[in-house]
Enzyme design. Structure first.
Site, short mmCIF file in Angstrom:
data_model
loop_
_atom_site.label_atom_id
_atom_site.label_comp_id
_atom_site.label_asym_id
_atom_site.label_seq_id
_atom_site.Cartn_x
_atom_site.Cartn_y
_atom_site.Cartn_z
N ASP A 99 0.86 -1.18 0.00
CA ASP A 99 0.00 0.00 0.00
C ASP A 99 0.90 1.23 0.00
O ASP A 99 1.76 1.36 0.87
CB ASP A 99 -0.85 -0.02 1.29
CG ASP A 99 -2.27 0.42 1.05
OD1 ASP A 99 -2.46 1.48 0.44
OD2 ASP A 99 -3.20 -0.29 1.49
N ASP B 107 -3.12 4.68 -2.25
CA ASP B 107 -4.16 5.19 -1.34
C ASP B 107 -4.68 6.56 -1.78
O ASP B 107 -3.88 7.46 -2.09
CB ASP B 107 -3.52 5.32 0.06
CG ASP B 107 -4.52 5.65 1.14
OD1 ASP B 107 -5.38 4.82 1.44
OD2 ASP B 107 -4.43 6.77 1.69
N HIS C 72 -11.02 -3.13 4.05
CA HIS C 72 -10.85 -2.77 5.45
C HIS C 72 -11.58 -1.47 5.81
O HIS C 72 -11.51 -1.04 6.95
CB HIS C 72 -9.36 -2.61 5.74
CG HIS C 72 -8.77 -1.49 4.94
ND1 HIS C 72 -8.71 -1.51 3.56
CD2 HIS C 72 -8.25 -0.30 5.32
CE1 HIS C 72 -8.18 -0.38 3.13
NE2 HIS C 72 -7.89 0.38 4.17
N ASP C 73 -12.22 -0.84 4.86
CA ASP C 73 -12.91 0.43 5.11
C ASP C 73 -14.43 0.28 5.09
O ASP C 73 -15.14 1.30 5.14
CB ASP C 73 -12.53 1.46 4.02
CG ASP C 73 -11.10 1.93 4.16
OD1 ASP C 73 -10.57 1.89 5.29
OD2 ASP C 73 -10.52 2.34 3.15
#
Ligand code: NOJ
Ligand code: MG
Length: 722
Positions: free
Chosen positions: A198, A304, A460-461
């Site tokens: 990431d 990101d 994960h969000d």
């Protein structure tokens, strides 16, 4: 050039205008038919501005015009908005001379996102780590994963779980060491899997040495790495911040840094400082970070919030109406900023593309053949894969960012799939899979082989899609397994690149959090505090946080039954509060009917049958809201495939005219039944030559879920042939 005299239809013919209007309609839960109405379509923007003034105030239209103008230089346009573009044939050189074809392994790959903190803990400190992941690589290889993506593992104070990087060339202490990472990379490559990390470079942690240097000397070289803005003379931080932008995690996007006597911009948490990408030095640093990791064998990055990097010069106030509508004042000045395309193209060249004199990377993935067996190490990729996390972009913007001819990103996440019309993540509602069908049919109809679609529902969000679809019924083991297989079937056999998130393969669902103390995430906690401040009771505030809490997906992986689920020998940093039986890896591994077995078998089939990745696509009964069926056509002498799913928890009628096919997975054998059981799915091999007689099924009753131009003819299908 769009201006106040332009008609609404001209705005809709501009890629950014089209997405902006679609977004507003989606947000309002309105159909797109509205903008196609000739009267509306012919309205001039100036008239729209006058009519809408009571609701939208002044400036809405001019803000829109400004954003469109940023992308109106010809270079930022694809040939036809709303329909497949003319695509450069494979092997053609993209602008800048990069030859991309042959290097596009990611088009057929299955990606798997690991949330390292919650995957596997090797040292008993309760926090997942790199050695833990290495110890579980067999699970991923068995599943058939082609590329592992790790959420952040770089050194970080963890204000936002690693999305606040302190050192881009060091591993977070609790995750292990660089040597552990090298071992993990080699372990992936040895098993025929690539690995990406990431890259969080819209912002750094406030503890990054660049920010420290900037604070120590705001007029020195590092001062310009960030958005540091002096206040009024005598300012002490009590005055108004430089503009009205708000943070995604609550409050103003600015904080006063007393040591520097400057305001500092942070679109996320106060410790996540936005980098100033207008500074060429910043861009060069980022490219060097990428090159450093590529040399270590990293195969690319997920980038990101990468669409936020270009902010409008001068950082002007955001339009209030847009702020109200989208929830974040200022967003029109950075979510698709003026220099975004240039920065991405530059990063691709300077960071991701191999130079002829580059030494070979530390290792490369071994080749994996259609039958799953492994060959020798592959030659280094010409370019590392660039997967953009791009919140807020619609279909046309996605194409502008990832169409092959653009040489910017390879894949982007289009988040509009995650919530139904008029809904946002925090809403407590049942997600209707008819929306998902309409979303993908529309997306596919507007794209072609030069475009790329990332297929994903969980990360994960977000809360688990399975729970959004099933609501409280997600505790019913049968429905849960059946609906999990529906999601797997769609994700693994539609055209596009699937991104699985850990736990999806065992049917993971949301957690039973009962107090704010159960939540670890900065976003959930801040939202809760803000809601309480507005006077809501704690219980009501919690109820308005839980549906969207990111914590649901961040609990430890369920490897085996028991309190700590085989994740750790110690006390987990976050506890899973979902204790169903039958939904762990250990329980599902050898069960032929399990969700895990289904994923594994379907991924293996996908690898063996190129029709399922590269084959042309055609939807059956495109207007049905309950049935989703499609055909994938043969590639290189393999079979044609028919895929069908019941999108509901009810028994439904199968549309007439579904072609004869031999079931390989899913539905029980025997003659074709007139009905499909709740969440039934079927992956079937067509008897030769039969697919092309399937036109009778090309339509059926039911309202069209907001989709324009679904694919209804074989000629349009050719767009998706290899
Ligand atoms: C997107 C990431 O996925 C999320 O977890 C993070 O909070 C924000 N970007 C900020 O980096
Ligand atoms: Mg640990």
């Amino acid at each position: 050039m769009v201006d106040a005299r332009s008609r609404l239809k001209e705005v809709y013919a501009h890629p950014v205008g089209r997405d902006a209007i679609d977004k507003v309609l989606l947000q309002l839960g309105r159909s797109r038919g509205w903008v196609r109405n000739p009267v509306v379509a012919n309205l001039r923007l100036g008239t729209v501005a006058r009519l809408a003034r009571p609701v939208l105030g002044d400036g809405f239209v001019s803000s829109l015009v400004t954003v469109l103008a940023d992308h109106d230089d010809g270079a930022a346009r694809l040939d036809q908005v709303g329909a497949p573009a003319q695509h450069a044939p494979d092997g053609a050189a993209a602008p800048g001379g990069v030859v991309l074809a042959g290097a596009e392994w990611w088009r057929e790959a299955v990606f798997y996102q690991v949330y390292p903190r919650s995957f596997a803990d090797s040292d008993g400190d309760g926090i997942g780590d790199l050695r833990g992941i290495t110890s579980r690589l067999e699970h991923l290889a068995d599943l058939g994963v082609d590329c592992v993506w790790l959420s952040p593992i770089f050194d970080s104070p963890n204000e936002d779980m690693g999305y606040d990087v302190r050192d881009y060339r060091a591993v977070m202490a609790e995750m292990g060491t660089l040597a552990d990472l090298d071992e993990l990379v080699a372990g992936c490559h040895e098993r025929g899997m690539r690995i990406i990390l990431d890259l969080v470079v819209n912002h750094t942690s406030a503890e990054h040495e660049w920010f420290r240097a900037a604070v120590a000397d705001p007029d020195g070289p590092y001062g310009d790495y960030y958005h540091l803005v002096p206040g009024a003379p005598g300012e002490d931080g009590s005055g108004p911040p430089p503009n009205n932008w708000t943070s995604f995690f609550g409050g103003s996007a600015w904080r006063w840094v007393p040591e520097a006597r400057r305001w500092a911009l942070h679109l996320f948490a106060p410790g996540q400082m936005d980098l100033n990408w207008e500074n060429p030095q910043v861009r060069a640093e980022v490219a060097e970070i990428v090159r450093w990791w590529r040399g270590r064998g990293i195969d690319g990055f997920r980038l990101d919030v990468i669409n936020y990097i270009s902010k409008r010069s001068g950082l002007p106030d955001g339009n209030e109406a847009i702020g109200r509508l989208m929830g974040f004042p200022g967003i029109e000045h950075y979510f698709f900023g003026p220099h975004l395309h240039a920065y991405l193209a530059e990063l691709r060249q300077a960071g991701f593309t191999r130079r002829s004199d580059d030494p070979p990377p530390a290792s490369t993935a071994r080749e994996r053949f259609a039958d799953g067996t492994l060959g020798g190490p592959l030659p280094p990729d010409e370019a590392g894969v660039m997967v953009g996390e791009t919140p807020g972009v619609g279909v046309e913007m996605s194409r502008l960012l990832s169409n092959r001819s653009r040489a910017e990103l390879d894949l982007v996440f289009n988040f509009d799939v995650l919530d139904g019309p008029g809904k946002v993540r925090w809403d407590d509602y049942r997600y209707d899979l008819a929306y998902l069908k309409g979303f993908y049919l529309d997306y596919l109809a507007r794209t072609g082989p030069g475009d790329a679609i990332a297929l994903f529902y969980d990360n994960h969000d977000n809360p688990r899609m399975l729970s959004k679809v099933l609501g409280a019924k997600d505790r019913d083991p049968e429905l849960r397994a059946a609906a999990a297989k529906v999601l797997a079937t769609i994700q693994l056999t539609l055209p596009g690149t699937p991104f699985l998130f850990q736990g999806q393969e065992i049917g993971a669902v949301n957690q039973e959090f009962t107090s704010v103390g159960d939540l670890q995430d900065v976003e959930s906690r801040n939202r809760y505090a803000e809601l309480c401040e507005t006077g809501l009771s704690e219980a009501v505030a919690l109820a308005q946080v839980l549906p969207g809490a990111r914590d649901h997906a961040r609990v430890p992986m369920r490897w085996e039954p028991g309190l700590t689920t085989g994740f750790t020998a110690g006390t987990p940093w976050q506890t899973g509060r979902e204790d169903s039986r039958g939904f762990t890896v250990a329980e599902q591994t050898d069960d032929p009917d399990s969700v895990l077995t289904y994923y594994r078998d379907l991924i293996a089939l996908r690898r063996a049958e190129p029709a399922l990745t590269r084959g042309a696509f055609r939807a059956l009964a495109p207007r049905s809201r309950t049935y989703f069926g499609w055909l994938r056509t043969a590639v290189g002498g393999s079979a044609d495939w028919l895929i069908e799913v019941n999108l509901t928890s009810r028994t439904i009628r199968r549309p007439r005219g579904v072609p004869e096919a031999e079931t390989v997975f899913g539905s029980p054998g025997g003659p074709l039944r007139a009905t499909l059981a709740p969440y039934e799915c079927r992956v079937a091999r067509l008897t030769p030559g039969n697919g092309r007689t399937a036109s009778a099924a090309g339509d059926s009753t039911g309202a069209d879920p907001a989709s324009s131009g679904v694919i209804t003819s074989w000629s349009k299908m050719e767009g998706w042939s290899a």
